[in-house]
Write an enzyme that holds these catalytic residues in place. Sequence first.
Site, PDB file in Angstrom:
ATOM      1  N   CYS A  65     -11.841 -94.661 -41.242  1.00  0.00           N
ATOM      2  CA  CYS A  65     -13.032 -95.369 -41.706  1.00  0.00           C
ATOM      3  C   CYS A  65     -13.411 -96.516 -40.779  1.00  0.00           C
ATOM      4  CB  CYS A  65     -12.851 -95.868 -43.136  1.00  0.00           C
ATOM      5  SG  CYS A  65     -11.777 -97.312 -43.323  1.00  0.00           S
ATOM      6  N   THR A  82     -29.366 -91.067 -41.367  1.00  0.00           N
ATOM      7  CA  THR A  82     -29.253 -89.732 -40.788  1.00  0.00           C
ATOM      8  C   THR A  82     -30.501 -89.359 -40.009  1.00  0.00           C
ATOM      9  OG1 THR A  82     -27.744 -89.012 -42.541  1.00  0.00           O
ATOM     10  CG2 THR A  82     -28.893 -87.293 -41.312  1.00  0.00           C
ATOM     11  N   SER A 136     -21.024 -89.190 -45.964  1.00  0.00           N
ATOM     12  CA  SER A 136     -22.166 -90.043 -46.274  1.00  0.00           C
ATOM     13  C   SER A 136     -22.537 -89.794 -47.722  1.00  0.00           C
ATOM     14  CB  SER A 136     -23.345 -89.713 -45.355  1.00  0.00           C
ATOM     15  OG  SER A 136     -24.432 -90.564 -45.610  1.00  0.00           O
ATOM     16  N   CYS A 140      -4.419 -92.600 -42.674  1.00  0.00           N
ATOM     17  CA  CYS A 140      -5.690 -93.137 -42.196  1.00  0.00           C
ATOM     18  C   CYS A 140      -6.853 -92.158 -42.382  1.00  0.00           C
ATOM     19  CB  CYS A 140      -5.564 -93.514 -40.722  1.00  0.00           C
ATOM     20  SG  CYS A 140      -7.046 -94.225 -40.007  1.00  0.00           S
ATOM     21  N   CYS A 181     -10.448-101.589 -40.726  1.00  0.00           N
ATOM     22  CA  CYS A 181      -9.461-102.543 -40.210  1.00  0.00           C
ATOM     23  C   CYS A 181      -9.856-103.067 -38.843  1.00  0.00           C
ATOM     24  CB  CYS A 181      -8.073-101.920 -40.171  1.00  0.00           C
ATOM     25  SG  CYS A 181      -7.968-100.374 -39.224  1.00  0.00           S
ATOM     26  N   ARG A 219     -15.874 -94.422 -45.372  1.00  0.00           N
ATOM     27  CA  ARG A 219     -16.343 -94.588 -43.993  1.00  0.00           C
ATOM     28  C   ARG A 219     -17.130 -95.884 -43.893  1.00  0.00           C
ATOM     29  NH1 ARG A 219     -16.761 -95.207 -39.182  1.00  0.00           N
ATOM     30  NH2 ARG A 219     -17.304 -93.629 -37.631  1.00  0.00           N
ATOM     31  N   CYS A 258      -8.297-101.802 -47.058  1.00  0.00           N
ATOM     32  CA  CYS A 258      -8.077-100.432 -46.570  1.00  0.00           C
ATOM     33  C   CYS A 258      -8.161 -99.450 -47.740  1.00  0.00           C
ATOM     34  CB  CYS A 258      -6.722-100.308 -45.884  1.00  0.00           C
ATOM     35  SG  CYS A 258      -6.340 -98.601 -45.392  1.00  0.00           S
TER      36      CYS A 258
END
Length: 546
Positions: free
Chosen positions: A518, A335, A51, A515, A521, A299, A492
């Site tokens: 995140c 959060t 984050s 990968c 896709c 992310r 991506c």
Amino acid sequence: MQERDVMEYDVLIIGAGPAGLAAAIRLKQVNAELSVCILEKGAQVGAHTLSGAVIDPIALNQLIPDWQRRAPQLATAVTADEFLVLDADIGFKIPQMLLPPQLHNDGCFIVKLGEVCAWLATEAENLGVEIYPGFAAAEVLYDDNGAVKGVAVGDMGINKQGEHKADYALGMAIYAKYTLFCEGARGSLAGQLEQQFNLREGRDPQHYGLGVKEVWQVKPENHQLGLVQHAQGWPLDNSTSGGAFIYHLPDYQVAVGYVVHLNYQNPTLSPFDELQRFKTHPKIRGTFAGATRIGYGARAIAEGGLQSLPKIVFAGGALLGCSAGLLNFPRIKGTHNAMLSGMLAAEATAAAISAGRAQDELTELVSTLQASTVWQELEQVRNIKPALSKLGVLGGTLYAGLELWLSKLGLNTPWTLRHSTPDHERLLPQGQYTPIKYPKPDGVLTFNKLDSLALANVSHEHDQPVHLKLRDPSLITPVHLSNEIKAECHYCPAGVYEIIEVAGQPKYQINAQNCLHCKTCDIKDAKQNIHWVTPEGGGGPMYTGM
């Protein structure tokens, strides 16, 4: 057939993020006798946590009132707050007095969220919570009445062809009176639950953004501890919303990132490369002069707000945090709401178990959430995201400012704007867009995706089934590849998808080992043909200092 080993607990939590850890700690605070288990797919707690992050401490203050005394290293108080508007050549600061008070960061803290989660995990374990990193929950399990009774952990030791290797182990089943799902945005099990219990009925589609982040070691003269900067405008155009952040951390470190909202239209847009362009702006690049990049990750975040919340409870459990979508969109903060939702769920769950209940619907959690500050925040900002979609960046920003100021004055608008078009339906078809040409990276300030992956410490067991599934492989043929722009090759942030040439023909290649988990896709694929499922537990990024 081999039978699964079974473990049983009072409460099972999926995901050792802020929501899951807050729920576990609160459960033990309310009733120390409860047995509580957390499954975390990352190799260690915090490995998959990414984050910005500037956090509102309201939840931490309630959960562990003396956290600042006990863990002063976790957080840096915000000392200065700037909001920039950029065009290609110049930029200017919006005076703080003109910004709606909700967007100010007074009293907030800059953190590395993975480190916060690691500390919370220690606190939870000290209370008796069992945490199992490296175990990916792969399947929801139901009892004879259709209620959630737990999950099955993914099998280990299966090769790419789906055959059992010598080290094959059947994933165990974990049962609980209640199971709390805290997987983050676009959780794979949350998706199963939404379909099983029709949790999205009457709700707007969830909407998402992709955040791409780097951490830099900068020169002392370019560092201002506690400085928070947000920016809007260039390099995005008025039809594409998003923005940047720059946060000054201890030890002369700076976190820089870009969030692109995934309702964008141009299929050649690359959020990763928008971050690279952003750093070259005259108002920005000076911070990174002579600096060294030391971290990278990405992310997706859930941005839909109140209209996009699913029903959060069902027989046997609940969706919490970003699995539900509790981000406060204009504040870019989720959060605290994630943690508060975990704490409220813990109290409702503990009370239900004390009353002798199990695997029923925690309806009281809905009413307590709606009476909480979480709901008040989301209700106050419910129109901001759809306004940006309907009015464009400029019009939506002006509308947002007006509504936020009215809200601060106690004049809440009586209407609720809708956003009913899912992100994957927003891409323009072939011939209706201008391809974006990104500058070649210089390897000093700007970089390519593959070079960046080394900083994310990505690792997957090589000989395992590809966890990025094509629901219909026949949609990926040389004819399709010759006549369509594959947007996933652009959006991506890890270079997972590419089109290579074999014997003079285009071939679609999925580099699943790259990968970052995140989930973009799974969200943005125009045909919804790509389906993200959990790889072997422990695979993926190993974020440190993110």
